[in-house]
Design a protein around this motif. Structure first.
Motif, PDB file in Angstrom:
ATOM      1  N   PHE B  35       0.698  -1.179  -0.066  1.00 42.55           N
ATOM      2  CA  PHE B  35       0.110   0.184   0.031  1.00 42.55           C
ATOM      3  C   PHE B  35       0.918   1.212   0.033  1.00 42.55           C
ATOM      4  O   PHE B  35       0.403   2.190  -0.596  1.00 42.55           O
ATOM      5  CB  PHE B  35      -1.021   0.021   1.112  1.00 42.55           C
ATOM      6  CG  PHE B  35      -2.019  -0.967   0.986  1.00 42.55           C
ATOM      7  CD1 PHE B  35      -2.837  -0.892  -0.008  1.00 42.55           C
ATOM      8  CD2 PHE B  35      -2.060  -2.010   1.900  1.00 42.55           C
ATOM      9  CE1 PHE B  35      -4.095  -1.686  -0.078  1.00 42.55           C
ATOM     10  CE2 PHE B  35      -3.262  -2.821   1.886  1.00 42.55           C
ATOM     11  CZ  PHE B  35      -4.114  -2.612   0.573  1.00 42.55           C
ATOM     12  N   PHE B  36       2.085   1.111   0.557  1.00 44.10           N
ATOM     13  CA  PHE B  36       2.953   2.546   0.628  1.00 44.10           C
ATOM     14  C   PHE B  36       3.242   2.631  -0.899  1.00 44.10           C
ATOM     15  O   PHE B  36       3.387   3.912  -1.376  1.00 44.10           O
ATOM     16  CB  PHE B  36       4.282   1.851   1.320  1.00 44.10           C
ATOM     17  CG  PHE B  36       5.079   3.203   1.336  1.00 44.10           C
ATOM     18  CD1 PHE B  36       5.088   4.036   2.708  1.00 44.10           C
ATOM     19  CD2 PHE B  36       6.246   3.287   0.679  1.00 44.10           C
ATOM     20  CE1 PHE B  36       5.977   4.914   2.639  1.00 44.10           C
ATOM     21  CE2 PHE B  36       7.075   4.268   1.076  1.00 44.10           C
ATOM     22  CZ  PHE B  36       6.906   5.310   1.881  1.00 44.10           C
ATOM     23  N   ALA B  37       3.712   1.737  -1.809  1.00 42.54           N
ATOM     24  CA  ALA B  37       3.758   1.681  -2.993  1.00 42.54           C
ATOM     25  C   ALA B  37       2.782   2.441  -3.737  1.00 42.54           C
ATOM     26  O   ALA B  37       2.756   3.303  -4.415  1.00 42.54           O
ATOM     27  CB  ALA B  37       4.415   0.303  -3.720  1.00 42.54           C
ATOM     28  N   LEU B  41       2.595   5.737  -5.600  1.00 40.80           N
ATOM     29  CA  LEU B  41       2.256   6.066  -6.913  1.00 40.80           C
ATOM     30  C   LEU B  41       1.184   7.495  -7.184  1.00 40.80           C
ATOM     31  O   LEU B  41       1.276   7.981  -8.001  1.00 40.80           O
ATOM     32  CB  LEU B  41       1.595   4.869  -7.543  1.00 40.80           C
ATOM     33  CG  LEU B  41       1.161   4.680  -9.071  1.00 40.80           C
ATOM     34  CD1 LEU B  41       2.593   4.678 -10.020  1.00 40.80           C
ATOM     35  CD2 LEU B  41       0.583   3.624  -9.320  1.00 40.80           C
ATOM     36  N   GLU B  42       0.145   7.343  -6.444  1.00 45.52           N
ATOM     37  CA  GLU B  42      -0.991   8.301  -6.433  1.00 45.52           C
ATOM     38  C   GLU B  42      -0.152   9.721  -6.262  1.00 45.52           C
ATOM     39  O   GLU B  42      -0.745  10.626  -6.899  1.00 45.52           O
ATOM     40  CB  GLU B  42      -1.793   7.918  -5.324  1.00 45.52           C
ATOM     41  CG  GLU B  42      -2.924   6.971  -5.681  1.00 45.52           C
ATOM     42  CD  GLU B  42      -3.443   6.046  -4.612  1.00 45.52           C
ATOM     43  OE1 GLU B  42      -4.171   4.957  -4.763  1.00 45.52           O
ATOM     44  OE2 GLU B  42      -3.164   6.553  -3.251  1.00 45.52           O
ATOM     45  N   ILE B  48       3.033  15.039 -10.863  1.00 41.20           N
ATOM     46  CA  ILE B  48       2.942  15.517 -12.282  1.00 41.20           C
ATOM     47  C   ILE B  48       2.005  16.194 -12.784  1.00 41.20           C
ATOM     48  O   ILE B  48       2.225  17.386 -13.457  1.00 41.20           O
ATOM     49  CB  ILE B  48       2.973  13.957 -12.928  1.00 41.20           C
ATOM     50  CG1 ILE B  48       4.203  13.092 -12.641  1.00 41.20           C
ATOM     51  CG2 ILE B  48       2.742  14.285 -14.606  1.00 41.20           C
ATOM     52  CD1 ILE B  48       4.103  11.796 -13.097  1.00 41.20           C
ATOM     53  N   GLN B  49       0.799  16.133 -12.278  1.00 41.01           N
ATOM     54  CA  GLN B  49      -0.158  16.950 -12.528  1.00 41.01           C
ATOM     55  C   GLN B  49       0.029  18.462 -12.198  1.00 41.01           C
ATOM     56  O   GLN B  49      -0.375  19.452 -12.894  1.00 41.01           O
ATOM     57  CB  GLN B  49      -1.463  16.510 -12.087  1.00 41.01           C
ATOM     58  CG  GLN B  49      -2.699  17.553 -11.940  1.00 41.01           C
ATOM     59  CD  GLN B  49      -3.021  17.890 -13.324  1.00 41.01           C
ATOM     60  OE1 GLN B  49      -2.934  17.297 -14.491  1.00 41.01           O
ATOM     61  NE2 GLN B  49      -3.877  19.110 -13.609  1.00 41.01           N
ATOM     62  N   ASN B  64      -9.019  14.521  -7.363  1.00 40.62           N
ATOM     63  CA  ASN B  64      -9.523  14.529  -6.203  1.00 40.62           C
ATOM     64  C   ASN B  64      -9.357  13.004  -5.515  1.00 40.62           C
ATOM     65  O   ASN B  64      -9.401  12.874  -4.560  1.00 40.62           O
ATOM     66  CB  ASN B  64     -11.038  14.877  -6.107  1.00 40.62           C
ATOM     67  CG  ASN B  64     -11.337  16.317  -6.594  1.00 40.62           C
ATOM     68  OD1 ASN B  64     -10.226  17.229  -6.534  1.00 40.62           O
ATOM     69  ND2 ASN B  64     -12.597  16.842  -6.804  1.00 40.62           N
ATOM     70  N   GLU B  65      -9.716  12.125  -6.707  1.00 37.02           N
ATOM     71  CA  GLU B  65      -9.772  10.903  -6.213  1.00 37.02           C
ATOM     72  C   GLU B  65      -8.214  10.213  -5.701  1.00 37.02           C
ATOM     73  O   GLU B  65      -8.166   9.760  -4.636  1.00 37.02           O
ATOM     74  CB  GLU B  65     -10.135   9.952  -7.284  1.00 37.02           C
ATOM     75  CG  GLU B  65     -11.826   9.990  -7.606  1.00 37.02           C
ATOM     76  CD  GLU B  65     -12.481   9.088  -8.675  1.00 37.02           C
ATOM     77  OE1 GLU B  65     -11.556   8.439  -9.089  1.00 37.02           O
ATOM     78  OE2 GLU B  65     -13.443   9.395  -8.977  1.00 37.02           O
ATOM     79  N   LEU B  66      -7.320  10.830  -6.282  1.00 32.92           N
ATOM     80  CA  LEU B  66      -5.967  10.382  -6.206  1.00 32.92           C
ATOM     81  C   LEU B  66      -5.538  10.992  -4.726  1.00 32.92           C
ATOM     82  O   LEU B  66      -4.881  10.381  -4.051  1.00 32.92           O
ATOM     83  CB  LEU B  66      -4.982  10.789  -7.104  1.00 32.92           C
ATOM     84  CG  LEU B  66      -4.965  10.458  -8.608  1.00 32.92           C
ATOM     85  CD1 LEU B  66      -4.243  11.059  -9.524  1.00 32.92           C
ATOM     86  CD2 LEU B  66      -4.197   9.050  -8.347  1.00 32.92           C
ATOM     87  N   LEU B  67      -6.018  12.376  -4.569  1.00 27.76           N
ATOM     88  CA  LEU B  67      -5.724  13.032  -3.226  1.00 27.76           C
ATOM     89  C   LEU B  67      -6.378  12.369  -2.144  1.00 27.76           C
ATOM     90  O   LEU B  67      -5.712  12.062  -1.079  1.00 27.76           O
ATOM     91  CB  LEU B  67      -6.566  14.371  -3.454  1.00 27.76           C
ATOM     92  CG  LEU B  67      -6.160  15.302  -2.381  1.00 27.76           C
ATOM     93  CD1 LEU B  67      -4.958  16.308  -2.511  1.00 27.76           C
ATOM     94  CD2 LEU B  67      -7.366  16.318  -2.183  1.00 27.76           C
ATOM     95  N   THR B  68      -7.725  11.850  -2.293  1.00 31.32           N
ATOM     96  CA  THR B  68      -8.227  11.363  -1.151  1.00 31.32           C
ATOM     97  C   THR B  68      -7.553   9.852  -0.889  1.00 31.32           C
ATOM     98  O   THR B  68      -7.254   9.726   0.346  1.00 31.32           O
ATOM     99  CB  THR B  68      -9.582  10.901  -1.440  1.00 31.32           C
ATOM    100  OG1 THR B  68     -10.456  12.024  -1.832  1.00 31.32           O
ATOM    101  CG2 THR B  68     -10.392  10.314  -0.425  1.00 31.32           C
ATOM    102  N   MET B  69      -7.379   9.256  -1.874  1.00 32.14           N
ATOM    103  CA  MET B  69      -6.707   7.926  -1.702  1.00 32.14           C
ATOM    104  C   MET B  69      -5.338   7.966  -1.354  1.00 32.14           C
ATOM    105  O   MET B  69      -4.801   7.016  -0.554  1.00 32.14           O
ATOM    106  CB  MET B  69      -6.811   7.087  -3.044  1.00 32.14           C
ATOM    107  CG  MET B  69      -8.411   6.571  -3.499  1.00 32.14           C
ATOM    108  SD  MET B  69      -9.162   5.417  -2.024  1.00 32.14           S
ATOM    109  CE  MET B  69      -8.298   3.824  -2.329  1.00 32.14           C
TER     110      MET B  69
END
Lengths: 206, 613
Positions: B35-37, B41-42, B48-49, B64-69
């Motif tokens: 999960f750390f990896a 990645l997220e 990059i964005q 938003n989803e990347l940020l939350t996750m």
């Protein structure tokens, strides 16, 4: 059977629930668990206290609650705590038969309490207090319902113990199990005393 | 070896049914690393964005989803389980115990964490991940369309249950199962800080449980706690979330502090300076950690009195933390310092974490907080404490305990490359974010306009993130290429505490004879003031061990099935899932399992054969 009983009575130490390391671990771990449960209920109480004024158009505490009914429920649950105390006293004396008898009585009283609670919720629903009616309704049902779910779980737990160990006699394995189940039952009782005060008495009087 | 029995059976079955705290520790490490990896990645996708203004690498919704996750994964599924991995493996060894107090529950806790984490991540493929931030503030979260937030609520509920179980297990283990002579004030600092962290877990997680329960009932069953037009109140969520959430950061940082205390003492060849002050500072930090949750809510309108009280209480935490920092420095003072990778991370931690602490006091100044609030300054602050504290601690602990856990030493050369790349990358990424925040870049935004002074610093920040990624890949390379360094793994660092007295690999029963503890740092004491071996507190005899069982994984799977039932409103699925779990609980309580005995002959064989591993 009877012979086995007497041998165990003589060999069991005075506090059989804490005689083994396993028993001591169970005993301590369960106290910690109850500490966590306290925070659980404290959070629900906090939520209820924050929202109990939010009745909007729906019925509020003063219109709904009947002190008679809640008083009977309280008496039933307090009595069930007393019977579980008798059970543990008999455990310390090594009287397994009486332990089982008092525990069964505790279960029956718990079932009685649960019956009244279901009746209570049914009544409120028919007086217009649905789960989604208001913030008060949601928080009331969540707090009291979580307590009820704990009672139901306790009934299942103790019944399983009683059926599982109906013939074995008191041992160092099952003594801590009975003991923790009774601790749990007392805890549920204490939470109910707070519900009685904070929800019902303050609801009607304050 | 004593593993002979296990090896004759199916290896996978063995790991699925294990109740051995050492194996569960390794499982936690593997799960946490995965999960750390994923969380990394997220993070790199987000960086990059944000590399260029108005970049369109990912869409705003995806961002938003990347940020939350990223936040949720790193806190719940990476940092905590990785720490649990070390705690599981090390605590029983450090206190001279054969096992944890509740081996069955220990396994259950791991599987709940893993299944909860997987459940949360299924959302990526099912309906879109949760998108309301890791704090899931209502009404944003209660009204978020789709099922993403339902996955959040149930995934965290399942894994949170596992955390609570683990916390209780560590508390009872530490109180009840210490070896003779191991008084509380002779316990190694890692065990002490894990003890306090477990206390925090016990009293913090139930608040999260209730918060998640309320959010679930609101989203799935029409409750109205947070719906203002039904008399609800949105601030209740924030209180419940932060009553959990603030202690959570101490749940993460305290065990890391413990790791640094072990590592710095070992590699300075000195007793930890101010041991008892360290213990009390840990307790005070743990206590104050509960008193300060509302410093996350200075701008919600609690009023100046509440803000002032929480500001002062928050700043008070700097005192015991400062005591710790000075004790670490004084441990180094005059010591024969060895610059191993483990120690480099501990040394790098001290200045990095102090910077995070200083910005923490700045944020605690409630009047100034109105300026910093929801800017990148906050992002910089918490990454300085979480990475500069917790992640450095994890890496330090990994290099330190790796030989004991896996039977080989990680390569020091690669390790040092890894350390420097990570350290530089980390500061490059987050140092500039302080200034991004101060000149007004808000957090949680998917993009920004060019020509506003934000371009260069965002670019630099992303470069730093790339460096950290390369560093992490170096760590993986190290793990897979160092396996032949198998000599000198029983006590490679001239250790001070009991875990280094065991052979490597550690036998199933940990200690053939329970050790007798006569001093703080007992192994060091026996090595340099005794005859080099621990005294035994009991005669050699048969050892009782618990049996492996498949029930924990079935219980966890049942709850996962039930969660899908809740998310998609399929009642038969919910009922059958719960039936699986309760059925397994019923089997567990009805089927008597007394464990097994390891005969004394087998232990004698181990003692004769694998002397130094």
């Amino acid at each position: 059977m009877a012979e086995q009983h007497t041998i165990q009575n003589q060999t069991l130490p005075p506090n059989p629930e804490k005689a083994t390391l396993e028993g001591r671990n169970k005993y301590l771990g369960f106290w910690f668990f109850l500490g966590g449960e306290t925070v659980l209920f404290a959070s629900l109480f906090g939520t209820y206290l924050g929202l109990r004024g939010g009745t909007l158009d729906g019925p509020g505490p003063a219109e709904l609650f009947h002190l008679n009914l809640v008083f009977i429920m309280t008496m039933i649950l307090l009595t069930s705590s007393l019977t579980s105390v008798f059970a543990i006293i008999n455990m310390k004396r090594g009287n397994y038969k009486k332990l089982l008898m008092w525990m069964w009585l505790t279960v029956l009283l718990g079932l009685g309490f649960l019956g009244f609670e279901i009746y209570e919720f049914y009544e409120y629903y028919h007086q217009g207090l649905g789960f989604s009616t208001s913030a008060f309704a949601s928080s009331f049902y969540t707090l009291v319902g979580t307590h009820g779910a704990h009672v139901a779980f306790g009934i299942c737990w103790i019944s399983t113990l009683l059926i599982r160990y109906r013939k074995t006699g008191l041992t160092l394995t099952n003594a801590p199990k009975f003991y923790t189940a009774v601790l749990y039952w007392h805890f549920i009782d204490v939470v109910w005393v707070f519900i009685f005060t904070v929800v019902y008495l303050l609801g009607i009087g304050g | 070896m004593s593993y002979a029995n296990a090896q004759s059976k199916n290896v996978i079955w063995d790991w699925l049914t294990t109740v051995d705290h050492k194996k569960i520790g390794i499982l936690y490490l593997a799960g946490g690393a995965f999960f750390f990896a994923l969380g990394g990645l997220e993070a790199i996708l987000m960086r990059i964005q944000l590399m260029f203004p108005e970049f369109t690498f990912v869409q705003a919704q995806t961002f938003n989803e990347l940020l939350t996750m990223h936040g949720t994964t790193m806190i719940f599924l990476a940092a905590m389980p990785l720490l649990f991995g070390f705690m599981n493996f090390v605590i029983p060894l450090q206190i001279g115990a054969r096992d944890v107090a509740f081996p069955f529950l220990n396994a259950l806790g791991f599987w709940l964490f893993l299944f909860g984490g997987l459940l949360l991540n299924v959302s990526w493929f099912a309906t879109g991940a949760p998108d309301a931030g890791w704090t899931a503030y209502v009404p944003l979260s209660s009204m978020s369309p789709g099922q993403g937030l339902d996955y959040y609520v149930l995934g965290l509920q399942v894994s949170g249950l596992g955390t609570l179980i683990a916390g209780i297990n560590f508390l009872v283990t530490i109180i009840n199962m210490r070896a003779p002579g191991m008084s509380m004030m002779r316990m190694p600092l890692f065990t002490w800080s894990s003890f306090v962290a477990s206390m925090l877990i016990l009293f913090a997680f139930p608040a999260l449980t209730i918060g998640l329960l309320l959010l679930m009932l609101e989203r799935l069953f029409g409750a109205t706690y947070f719906a203002v037009d039904f008399g609800g109140n949105v601030i209740i969520w924030q209180h419940l979330f932060w009553i959990f959430g603030h202690p959570e950061v101490y749940i993460l940082i305290l065990p890391a502090f413990g790791i640094f205390s072990e590592v710095l003492a070992t590699f300075s060849k000195k007793r930890l300076f101010g041991y008892s002050a360290m213990v009390f500072a840990t307790l005070i930090i743990g206590f104050l950690g509960f008193m300060v949750w509302a410093h996350h809510m200075f701008t919600v309108g609690m009023g100046p009195v509440a803000n002032a009280i929480f500001a002062v209480a928050t700043m008070a935490i700097a005192v015991p933390t400062g005591i710790k920092i000075f004790n670490w420095l004084l441990t180094l003072w005059g010591g024969r310092i060895q610059f191993t990778t483990a120690n480099l991370f501990a040394l790098g931690f001290i200045p990095s974490f102090v910077m995070g602490g200083v910005t923490g006091v700045m944020l605690a100044t409630s009047a100034a907080n109105y300026q910093f609030h929801d800017t990148y300054f906050v992002v910089a602050h918490f990454h300085y404490v979480i990475i500069g504290g917790v992640v450095f601690g994890l890496f330090s602990g990994a290099f330190y305990w790796w030989p004991k856990m896996f039977g080989y030493r990680l390569n020091e050369m690669l390790g040092k490359w890894f350390f420097w790349l990570f350290l530089i990358g980390f500061h490059l990424t987050f140092f500039v974010q302080h200034f991004l925040g101060l000149i007004g870049m808000p957090r949680r935004v998917a993009s920004y306009l060019g020509g506003q002074g934000l371009d260069e610093m965002n670019f630099i920040s992303t470069i730093g993130a790339f460096l950290m990624t390369i560093a992490f890949i170096l760590l993986l390379v190290n793990i897979f290429t160092s396996t032949k360094n198998r000599e000198n793994v029983a006590d490679p660092w001239d250790g001070r505490t009991l875990e280094w007295t065991t052979p490597t690999p550690v036998p199933e029963y940990n200690f053939a004879q329970t050790p007798l503890v006569r001093e703080l740092d007992p192994f060091w004491h026996e090595k340099y003031e005794g005859d080099g071996k621990m005294k035994a507190a009991e005669p050699l005899g048969d050892i009782h061990m618990p049996n492996g069982t498949i029930l924990p994984i079935i219980m966890a799977a049942g709850l996962t099935v039930a969660s899908f039932g809740f998310i998609y409103h399929i009642h038969p699925l919910t009922i059958s899932g719960l039936a699986i779990t309760f059925g397994a609980m019923f089997v567990r309580s009805v089927k008597e399992d007394h464990g097994h005995h390891i005969p004394v002959e087998e232990i004698k064989r181990d003692l004769g054969g694998g002397k130094n591993g």
